[in-house]
Scaffold this motif. Structure first.
Motif, PDB file in Angstrom:
ATOM      1  N   THR A 152       0.839  -1.183   0.023  1.00  0.00           N
ATOM      2  CA  THR A 152       0.046   0.006   0.043  1.00  0.00           C
ATOM      3  C   THR A 152       0.682   1.223  -0.007  1.00  0.00           C
ATOM      4  O   THR A 152       0.391   2.142  -0.581  1.00  0.00           O
ATOM      5  CB  THR A 152      -0.957   0.168   1.356  1.00  0.00           C
ATOM      6  OG1 THR A 152      -0.103  -0.144   2.371  1.00  0.00           O
ATOM      7  CG2 THR A 152      -2.094  -1.007   0.985  1.00  0.00           C
ATOM      8  N   GLU A 153       1.983   1.230   0.614  1.00  0.00           N
ATOM      9  CA  GLU A 153       2.850   2.305   0.511  1.00  0.00           C
ATOM     10  C   GLU A 153       3.253   2.591  -0.890  1.00  0.00           C
ATOM     11  O   GLU A 153       3.401   3.901  -1.272  1.00  0.00           O
ATOM     12  CB  GLU A 153       4.353   2.123   1.261  1.00  0.00           C
ATOM     13  CG  GLU A 153       4.017   1.909   2.875  1.00  0.00           C
ATOM     14  CD  GLU A 153       5.363   1.639   3.699  1.00  0.00           C
ATOM     15  OE1 GLU A 153       6.335   2.380   2.916  1.00  0.00           O
ATOM     16  OE2 GLU A 153       5.393   1.017   4.608  1.00  0.00           O
ATOM     17  N   ILE A 154       3.493   1.694  -1.715  1.00  0.00           N
ATOM     18  CA  ILE A 154       3.945   2.031  -3.033  1.00  0.00           C
ATOM     19  C   ILE A 154       2.793   2.433  -3.842  1.00  0.00           C
ATOM     20  O   ILE A 154       2.834   3.367  -4.615  1.00  0.00           O
ATOM     21  CB  ILE A 154       4.533   0.571  -3.767  1.00  0.00           C
ATOM     22  CG1 ILE A 154       5.884   0.189  -2.922  1.00  0.00           C
ATOM     23  CG2 ILE A 154       4.961   0.865  -5.133  1.00  0.00           C
ATOM     24  CD1 ILE A 154       6.313  -1.154  -3.534  1.00  0.00           C
ATOM     25  N   GLU A 155       1.670   1.992  -3.595  1.00  0.00           N
ATOM     26  CA  GLU A 155       0.324   2.246  -4.325  1.00  0.00           C
ATOM     27  C   GLU A 155       0.119   3.831  -3.987  1.00  0.00           C
ATOM     28  O   GLU A 155      -0.645   4.400  -4.875  1.00  0.00           O
ATOM     29  CB  GLU A 155      -0.819   1.272  -3.887  1.00  0.00           C
ATOM     30  CG  GLU A 155      -0.577  -0.147  -4.401  1.00  0.00           C
ATOM     31  CD  GLU A 155      -1.504  -1.156  -3.786  1.00  0.00           C
ATOM     32  OE1 GLU A 155      -1.881  -2.189  -4.198  1.00  0.00           O
ATOM     33  OE2 GLU A 155      -2.446  -0.612  -2.583  1.00  0.00           O
ATOM     34  N   THR A 156       0.267   4.031  -2.799  1.00  0.00           N
ATOM     35  CA  THR A 156       0.024   5.638  -2.279  1.00  0.00           C
ATOM     36  C   THR A 156       0.849   6.481  -3.079  1.00  0.00           C
ATOM     37  O   THR A 156       0.274   7.484  -3.406  1.00  0.00           O
ATOM     38  CB  THR A 156       0.083   5.668  -0.705  1.00  0.00           C
ATOM     39  OG1 THR A 156      -0.794   5.013  -0.289  1.00  0.00           O
ATOM     40  CG2 THR A 156      -0.277   6.924  -0.390  1.00  0.00           C
ATOM     41  N   VAL A 157       2.197   6.090  -3.303  1.00  0.00           N
ATOM     42  CA  VAL A 157       3.064   6.915  -4.020  1.00  0.00           C
ATOM     43  C   VAL A 157       2.771   7.058  -5.569  1.00  0.00           C
ATOM     44  O   VAL A 157       2.734   8.226  -6.052  1.00  0.00           O
ATOM     45  CB  VAL A 157       4.473   6.425  -3.953  1.00  0.00           C
ATOM     46  CG1 VAL A 157       5.442   7.537  -4.567  1.00  0.00           C
ATOM     47  CG2 VAL A 157       4.945   6.691  -2.301  1.00  0.00           C
ATOM     48  N   LEU A 158       2.294   5.948  -6.114  1.00  0.00           N
ATOM     49  CA  LEU A 158       1.911   5.705  -7.372  1.00  0.00           C
ATOM     50  C   LEU A 158       0.820   6.798  -7.684  1.00  0.00           C
ATOM     51  O   LEU A 158       0.632   7.385  -8.752  1.00  0.00           O
ATOM     52  CB  LEU A 158       1.575   4.406  -7.881  1.00  0.00           C
ATOM     53  CG  LEU A 158       2.912   3.635  -8.171  1.00  0.00           C
ATOM     54  CD1 LEU A 158       2.193   2.098  -8.387  1.00  0.00           C
ATOM     55  CD2 LEU A 158       3.532   3.996  -9.499  1.00  0.00           C
ATOM     56  N   THR A 159      -0.189   6.725  -6.608  1.00  0.00           N
ATOM     57  CA  THR A 159      -1.547   7.535  -6.917  1.00  0.00           C
ATOM     58  C   THR A 159      -1.270   9.234  -6.737  1.00  0.00           C
ATOM     59  O   THR A 159      -2.066  10.123  -7.168  1.00  0.00           O
ATOM     60  CB  THR A 159      -2.542   7.380  -5.986  1.00  0.00           C
ATOM     61  OG1 THR A 159      -2.199   7.283  -4.609  1.00  0.00           O
ATOM     62  CG2 THR A 159      -2.977   5.697  -6.473  1.00  0.00           C
TER      63      THR A 159
END
Length: 710
Positions: A14-21
């Motif tokens: 989720t950390e990576i997903e948050t940065v992507l968004t």
């Protein structure tokens, strides 16, 4: 509970997903972890996102180990009935780590690429331009890579080396630099050209061969391309003129001035020989072979001839005939690429405008003559004198006919097709043993020749590209050098052990590939003979990837197919091609002065059986490789044994002595009118046996006995 662990790091997706968004052009993102971390994103309408751009953007915001190895840009993310992301419905990312970059050009690049792919656990081979860190590498894996390189190649690298040279191509160059060899000066465009341009060492060798053999077609390179469609012949003729203008070797003659051969480069507007003829489908092949057998006058004509044979409505066969002094295998791709661009331009009535070449072939020849001298050349030749010391004068392979006093060029060809499955198993064995498919083929051929009686010291000639500088990659010209790869098959090794011997010897040889073959020949100074090729008589070459060919607008063009003209250079020449689709194919050219066609067919079948056995059981000793097929084995053991008869337990020696006792005066041997009885022959044999016993020879010892024939 969503944490995952990748190569020792705990990651929260989720950390990576948050940065992507937070990316200005991404509206949704989700991650999936299988073998690699894959990011699926939805982009804003009208935006163009590439995996490379996303990877670079994330690398500025996250640690390296949190950057996904794979990216997929979707129109929308699939949802379950209750509105959550349905990860099981996400599309697979096919072969994400495969790129369109360059394939390995040297055995060292192939091994380095294999080691990097192995460390990254890559599902598909990388190109030599793919970055280690762009495909999931990090510092821990870099440390593992340096250990693998040290174990496999005996070269110690640091983590800094991997970070500064992250692609297989650059890392291979770094490994070569760490070998401690004197480095050659870099290749640059010559500031000025001398009045007489020297030949490169490779060109000089072919020039000498042409003079000794009186011409001939053994060094012709004929390529046939099947064409179908509305071909503009005038545009094609002009396009060949453009290619000749761009690549100097195609408009170079070779003359002698004061006893010294030199290159005479013709003006850029000199057109090549171009002929159009109409033929029938029945006579097409004969016409092709006749045109391919043309004997070039290197001093009087350009080394390129183009023949366009029209065999029907919109059906053509294009024969591109080059002399080897102006081309090599890696020249065909830039030649046909430039031809395609020039044809497209000529169709529109304009001249092509390609990017200028960084250097010309003459620059290379001048650089080679200047660079290969002093300590750099001495080190190279010193290696070859040691490596080839004591090499057999001639391979001990038995021929169908005695070798003539002067080698001829009359030959034949046997086609081979080992298929895709065997090719893949060869690649798997190469990866497992950290070597290359070529090395597997070389070891298998050496093992086969040893089992056929050629001895345990097997020298094989093999061409190497000779394009060590990036500036040479897009040039048409003769850069190939020939190496003598010496294989030691003594001691009945397991095939896996033989493969390790081959890898060690080959890497040393490839590290000294800059020494021209003619200078190696002078340094080693073997016994010369007009009857055979010096240093080796069997050659092995492996090309990778699909065959090159032109792409002509509005015309269906096949790949360029080499034609067998019936002329040969060696006793046996194995010309193999490895391709993803067709597998392992090729041809074996053979000297018709030495071999029957059926004999070479059997050798090819034996090589295939050797490969099939060793890829299945690499621990198999060479003596246990079964060369004979079922039919051949049955023929030897059953059909050729004649009438069977029980002879009891007596040996031949027992039966001889019994005959000597019963009929000592009976005639045993007749030679040129002289007779020896059984009694006398038995007495001579016993006398020799006592002499050998007194000399210390015992049962089971290996001895050579030299006696006059009589």
């Amino acid at each position: 509970d969503t944490q995952i662990k990748i190569r020792g790091f705990r990651i929260e997706p989720t950390e990576i997903e948050t940065v992507l968004t937070t990316h200005p052009h991404i509206t949704q993102a989700t991650l999936v972890h299988d073998v690699h971390l894959t990011a699926y994103v939805v982009a804003t309408p009208g935006s163009a996102l590439s995996p490379a751009a996303l990877r670079g953007w994330l690398r500025e915001r996250l640690p390296e180990h949190m950057v996904p190895a794979q990216f997929a840009v979707l129109d929308r993310l699939p949802l379950t009935p209750n509105g959550k992301i349905d990860k099981r419905a996400l599309p697979a990312v096919d072969a994400p780590l495969t790129t369109t970059g360059r394939q390995p050009r040297t055995e060292l690049e192939e091994i380095v690429r294999t080691l990097i792919s192995e460390v990254l656990d890559s599902p598909a081979p990388l190109s030599i331009d793919d970055g280690f860190f762009e495909h999931g590498g990090h510092s821990l894996l870099a440390a593992r890579l340096t250990n693998r390189i040290s174990t496999t190649l005996g070269v110690t690298l640091t983590l800094r080396d991997v970070f500064q040279h992250p692609t297989p191509a650059t890392l291979a160059r770094r490994i070569a630099d760490c070998s401690g060899r004197p480095a050659l000066t870099p290749l640059t465009r010559a500031a000025s050209r001398p009045e007489l341009l020297p030949l490169s060492f490779a060109q000089q060798r072919l020039w000498l061969v042409a003079g000794l053999s009186g011409g001939g077609s053994a060094y012709n390179v004929p390529m046939a391309v099947r064409l179908e469609g509305e071909l503009d012949v005038a545009a094609l003729r002009a396009a060949f003129g453009d290619v000749v203008a761009r690549h100097e070797p195609l408009r170079t003659r070779f003359a002698t001035v004061d006893g010294t051969p030199c290159q005479l480069v013709a003006p850029a507007d000199e057109a090549p020989w171009f002929e159009v003829r109409s033929v029938t489908p029945e006579t097409l092949d004969a016409e092709l072979l006749a045109a391919a057998g043309h004997c070039f006058d290197l001093a009087g004509e350009l080394p390129l001839r183009v023949t366009l044979l029209r065999s029907g409505a919109s059906r053509y066969t294009l024969l591109v005939l080059l002399h080897h002094i102006a081309t090599d295998g890696q020249s065909l791709r830039p030649l046909f690429a430039d031809l395609s661009l020039a044809y497209a331009a000529r169709l529109t009535g304009t001249a092509p405008d390609p990017a200028p070449l960084p250097v010309d072939y003459a620059d290379y020849a001048l650089w080679q003559r200047a660079a290969l001298q002093g300590p750099a050349l001495e080190e190279q030749l010193g290696y070859w004198k040691t490596a080839l010391e004591g090499l057999p004068e001639e391979l001990g392979l038995i021929h169908d006919r005695p070798r003539p006093p002067v080698a001829g060029q009359r030959g034949g060809v046997v086609r081979l097709d080992f298929g895709a499955e065997l090719h893949e198993r060869v690649r798997e064995l190469a990866r497992a043993e950290r070597c290359t498919p070529f090395m597997v083929l070389q070891a298998a051929l050496a093992a086969t020749l040893t089992r056929l009686g050629a001895g345990t010291d097997i020298p094989l000639g093999s061409p190497v590209a000779g394009r060590s500088d990036e500036a040479l990659s897009e040039l048409v010209g003769f850069f190939v050098n020939t190496l003598v790869l010496r294989t030691d098959t003594s001691g009945n090794p397991a095939f896996r052990d033989l493969l390790r011997r081959v890898r060690t010897a080959d890497l040393d040889a490839f590290a000294h590939q800059d020494a021209p073959f003619d200078l190696v020949l002078e340094a080693v100074n073997p016994v010369r003979s007009l009857a055979r090729h010096p240093l080796f008589q069997v050659c092995l070459a492996l090309e990778s990837g699909p065959a090159a060919g032109p792409e002509l607008a509005g015309v269906r063009a096949g790949a360029a197919e080499p034609l067998a003209t019936g002329a040969v250079k060696f006793d046996l020449e194995f010309l193999l091609r490895a391709d993803e689709d067709s597998g392992l194919t090729g041809a074996v050219l053979y000297s018709a002065d030495l071999y029957e066609h059926g004999t070479v067919e059997r050798i090819v079948a034996m090589l295939r059986r050797t490969l099939e056995q060793v890829v299945a059981a690499p621990e198999l000793p060479l003596s246990e490789i079964e060369l004979l097929g079922e039919a051949e084995r049955r023929q030897v053991l059953e059909e050729w044994t004649g009438t069977r008869r029980d002879i009891g337990e007596h040996t031949l020696a027992d039966r001889f002595e019994e005959q000597a006792r019963l009929r000592p005066e009976a005639r045993a041997v007749v030679f040129e009118g002289r007779e020896v009885s059984y009694g006398e022959l038995n007495e001579r044999a016993n006398r020799l046996a006592r002499h050998l016993a007194e000399a210390g020879l015992r049962r089971g010892d290996l001895a050579g006995i030299l006696l006059d024939r009589g």
